[in-house]
Write an enzyme that holds these catalytic residues in place. Structure first.
Site, PDB file in Angstrom:
ATOM      1  NE  ARG A   1      -5.160  65.311  -1.975  1.00 58.18           N
ATOM      2  CZ  ARG A   1      -5.895  64.817  -0.978  1.00 58.18           C
ATOM      3  NH1 ARG A   1      -5.557  63.693  -0.373  1.00 58.18           N
ATOM      4  NH2 ARG A   1      -6.949  65.472  -0.541  1.00 58.18           N
TER       5      ARG A   1
ATOM      6  CB  THR B   1      -5.039  59.727   6.546  1.00 59.24           C
ATOM      7  OG1 THR B   1      -6.099  60.330   5.791  1.00 59.24           O
ATOM      8  CG2 THR B   1      -3.749  60.368   6.147  1.00 59.24           C
TER       9      THR B   1
ATOM     10  CB  THR C   1      -5.223  59.553   2.637  1.00 58.54           C
ATOM     11  OG1 THR C   1      -6.587  59.427   3.032  1.00 58.54           O
ATOM     12  CG2 THR C   1      -5.158  60.500   1.458  1.00 58.54           C
TER      13      THR C   1
ATOM     14  CG  ASN D   1     -11.280  61.021   1.792  1.00 63.17           C
ATOM     15  OD1 ASN D   1     -10.777  61.674   2.692  1.00 63.17           O
ATOM     16  ND2 ASN D   1     -12.407  61.359   1.225  1.00 63.17           N
TER      17      ASN D   1
ATOM     18  CD  GLN E   1      -7.998  61.354  -0.953  1.00 61.82           C
ATOM     19  OE1 GLN E   1      -8.399  61.960   0.037  1.00 61.82           O
ATOM     20  NE2 GLN E   1      -7.496  60.139  -0.879  1.00 61.82           N
TER      21      GLN E   1
ATOM     22  CG  ASP F   1     -10.145  65.111   0.913  1.00 58.01           C
ATOM     23  OD1 ASP F   1     -11.087  65.107   1.729  1.00 58.01           O
ATOM     24  OD2 ASP F   1      -9.047  64.615   1.174  1.00 58.01           O
TER      25      ASP F   1
ATOM     26  CB  SER G   1      -4.500  66.996   1.179  1.00 66.32           C
ATOM     27  OG  SER G   1      -4.046  66.120   2.181  1.00 66.32           O
ATOM     28  CB  SER G   2      -5.909  67.898   6.524  1.00 68.90           C
ATOM     29  OG  SER G   2      -7.083  68.643   6.338  1.00 68.90           O
TER      30      SER G   2
ATOM     31  N   GLY H   1      -6.052  61.463  10.489  1.00 65.48           N
ATOM     32  CA  GLY H   1      -7.209  61.943  11.256  1.00 65.48           C
ATOM     33  C   GLY H   1      -7.908  63.152  10.671  1.00 65.48           C
TER      34      GLY H   1
HETATM   35  N1  GLY Z   1      -8.139  62.599   2.806  1.00 70.64           N
HETATM   36  C1  GLY Z   1      -7.448  63.200   3.866  1.00 70.64           C
HETATM   37  C2  GLY Z   1      -6.645  64.363   3.467  1.00 70.64           C
HETATM   38  O1  GLY Z   1      -6.073  64.349   2.394  1.00 70.64           O
HETATM   39  O2  GLY Z   1      -6.574  65.331   4.185  1.00 70.64           O
END
Ligand code: GLY
Length: 586
Positions: free
Chosen positions: A112, A392, A410, A412, A431, A434, A463-464, A485
């Protein structure tokens, strides 16, 4: 910088043939074709067919799942430049099955992006630009993808850098055709670019190149000679080319010219983290997923566990019954409330992963869910919000030996910060958005945001992304999944896995099936629609009766999923038609 050419008839035919050859089989869903394939020799599912094929080439050359994932990711950097790439970051979950060097092992790579040293908790509050964390130089976090991919390759792969980078370099140099996803994404930015002369000056790679000044059409050829040069330098000199060499010079110059604070020291000091995956037992399966700063790893495990405890009926295809959709939505709300309450970078904040996955606690939550009604949003947790993001890209790979990789990456938002790296044809991430960018300020919903996720030098934003591997009770891989998504990554990954684990769906059925999404706040259930087809009125009526506010939206996540029969090693993979993905065999 790059070229966009109108495709001739011949190149269109060649490209269509290519897609047909790469996808073993294509079935139509209302929203478009679903790429799917069966094999014993390994499968790669990615959200672009040319990237899936780049990975499959590695399998055919004797490489393993890691070689395939790395080649696919570098290829995505070229063909999905709106969503991921060498200017971004990601997570990779690797499960090796009786590997000669590593034995049977699972490892999670956290590459990340990190906050530059020059950004602190108050930075965005002090800037007079509400878009500063989203677009432009101040939005850029230190990229991690090149360090992560090369660590994966050098530690767990079997092929050399030149071999795995070759397909990506060929795509960047030879070009690829814009597809429907690229065109839709490019057009979503055109109005703003047309209105804003400053944007046109600041972001020439995206405006002049990747979106062809808002005119790009399906099948127009895009070449990225600058990115080909960057990829060649990485192939020749490794990560140093990116973090210390000529590319680093260009990154710092491009960010600084647009008002950002990312420095050479930030780049040279970037390090990936090699961490233990989250490991959660689910009846006869084990869920392996990503620890914080992924919120998705824990959230997917929570949703799967609650679905099991509530004994949801999941059909192979079609909509869930309203009673089950309600219970699933309530499970999602609890998972997202926990995300908001507890989640951030665990190197900076104590994140109680064990508590969130504690069986007694999950049982208590399951028992608290009312079958016939929703509760007030505050009953699920402390009110905080999560950012909206939609870029992503997810890759799923299983090779012939049962090694598996789930990798989500990603930059973003679409085309990240929009800052193109001069001379090198790739976009840098945004990013930084986020992170929680402004502490204590009410957002559009009038809610106060968490400060656990405020930026600090070296910190990684929440992050998701939810790369997930499922093992059976003998430790054999049975499924690999993940999605793109934004917050819908979590709910679409969980639903595709539920279709497989509780509904016995094929990969294509699981990926195709219509989805719901609830992220607790806004307090509304989203129901997927596509090509003018709405959800079932029975489902909507059943959910409304239970007190849900209903909203419709297209494309709830884009999932890549591969299933494996542990007895025979047979593989069954699918890539999401919502984003025009592809599956290729080894
Ligand atoms: N930028 C999307 C995520 O990291 O969730």
């Amino acid at each position: 910088m790059m070229r966009v050419e109108r495709a001739g008839r011949w190149s269109l035919i060649v490209s269509m043939l290519g897609v047909l050859m790469l996808s073993a089989c294509v079935s139509m869903r209302a929203g478009g074709p679903t790429a799917r394939a069966q094999a014993h020799t390994g499968l790669v599912a990615a959200d672009h067919p040319l990237a899936a094929e780049a990975g499959a080439q590695m399998l055919r050359q004797g490489g393993n799942a890691v070689d395939a994932a790395v080649a696919t990711s570098f290829a995505l950097s070229v063909v999905r430049s709106d969503a991921c790439g060498i200017g971004g970051g990601g997570f990779m979950l690797i499960h090796l099955n009786d590997d000669p060097r590593h034995g049977t092992t699972t490892v999670a790579l956290n590459y990340r992006e990190t906050s530059p040293a020059g950004v602190g908790p108050q930075t965005y509050a002090e800037l007079d630009d509400p878009e500063a964390s989203k677009r432009g130089g101040m939005a850029v976090a230190v990229p991690g993808t090149v360090a992560g991919l090369l660590h994966a390759l050098e530690t767990y792969g079997t092929l050399d850098r030149a071999t795995v980078l070759e397909p990506a370099i060929a795509l960047a140099e030879g070009g690829f055709d814009a597809d429907a996803h690229h065109v839709r994404t490019a057009r979503s930015l055109s109005d703003r670019f047309r209105r804003d002369a400053r944007w046109r000056e600041r972001f020439p790679l995206v405006w002049g190149g990747l979106t062809a000044q808002g005119t790009i059409e399906i099948s127009e050829r895009i070449t990225l000679p600058g990115q080909a040069r960057a990829l060649r330098l990485i192939a020749e000199h490794g990560a140093d080319a990116f973090y210390r060499g000529e590319i680093a010079e260009a990154i710092v110059a491009s960010v600084t010219a647009d008002g950002g604070v990312l420095t050479h020291q930030d780049l040279a000091g970037y390090a990936i983290r090699v961490v233990e995956p989250v490991s959660y037992e689910l009846e006869s399966h084990r869920v392996l997923s990503m620890p914080p700063p992924s919120s998705g790893g824990v959230a997917v495990a929570q949703i799967l566990s609650l679905a099991e405890r509530l004994d949801l009926t999941i059909p192979v295809t079609g909509w869930l019954e309203a009673a089950d959709a309600h219970l699933l939505a309530e499970s999602m709300k609890h998972a997202f409330a926990d995300r908001s309450r507890h989640m951030a970078d665990s190197a900076f904040t104590d994140v109680p992963v064990d508590q969130m996955l504690d069986d007694a606690e999950l049982e208590r939550v399951a028992r608290s869910i009312e079958p016939n009604t929703v509760r007030d949003a505050s009953a699920y947790g402390v009110i905080r919000v999560l950012p909206e993001d939609g870029g992503t890209s997810h890759i799923s790979v299983i090779d012939a030996r049962g090694n598996a990789v789930a990798c989500t990456e990603t930059i973003n938002l679409a085309f990240g910060s929009l800052v193109g790296v001069r001379g090198f044809g790739f976009c840098l991430n945004d990013q930084m958005d986020d992170f929680t960018t402004i502490a204590g300020e009410a957002n559009a919903f009038g809610l106060i945001q968490s400060d656990d996720n405020l930026p600090e030098p070296g910190k990684r934003p929440l992050s998701s992304m939810s790369p997930t591997i499922i093992l059976d009770d003998h430790g054999e891989v049975v499924a690999v999944a993940g999605a793109s998504g934004g917050p819908r990554i979590i709910t679409s990954t969980a639903q595709a896995l539920l279709r497989v684990l509780r509904g016995a769906a094929t990969a294509a059925e699981a990926v195709d099936a219509p989805r719901i999404h609830h992220q607790w706040l806004p307090d509304a259930i989203f129901i997927e629609t596509w090509d003018g087809v709405g959800p079932s009125t029975r489902l909507e009526a059943g959910l409304a009766k239970r007190g849900h506010a209903l909203r419709e939206r297209t494309d709830i996540g884009a999932v890549q999923l591969i299933r494996r029969d542990p007895q025979t090693g047979a593989l069954d993979g699918a890539a999401d038609p919502r984003k025009g993905g592809g599956v290729s065999g080894g």
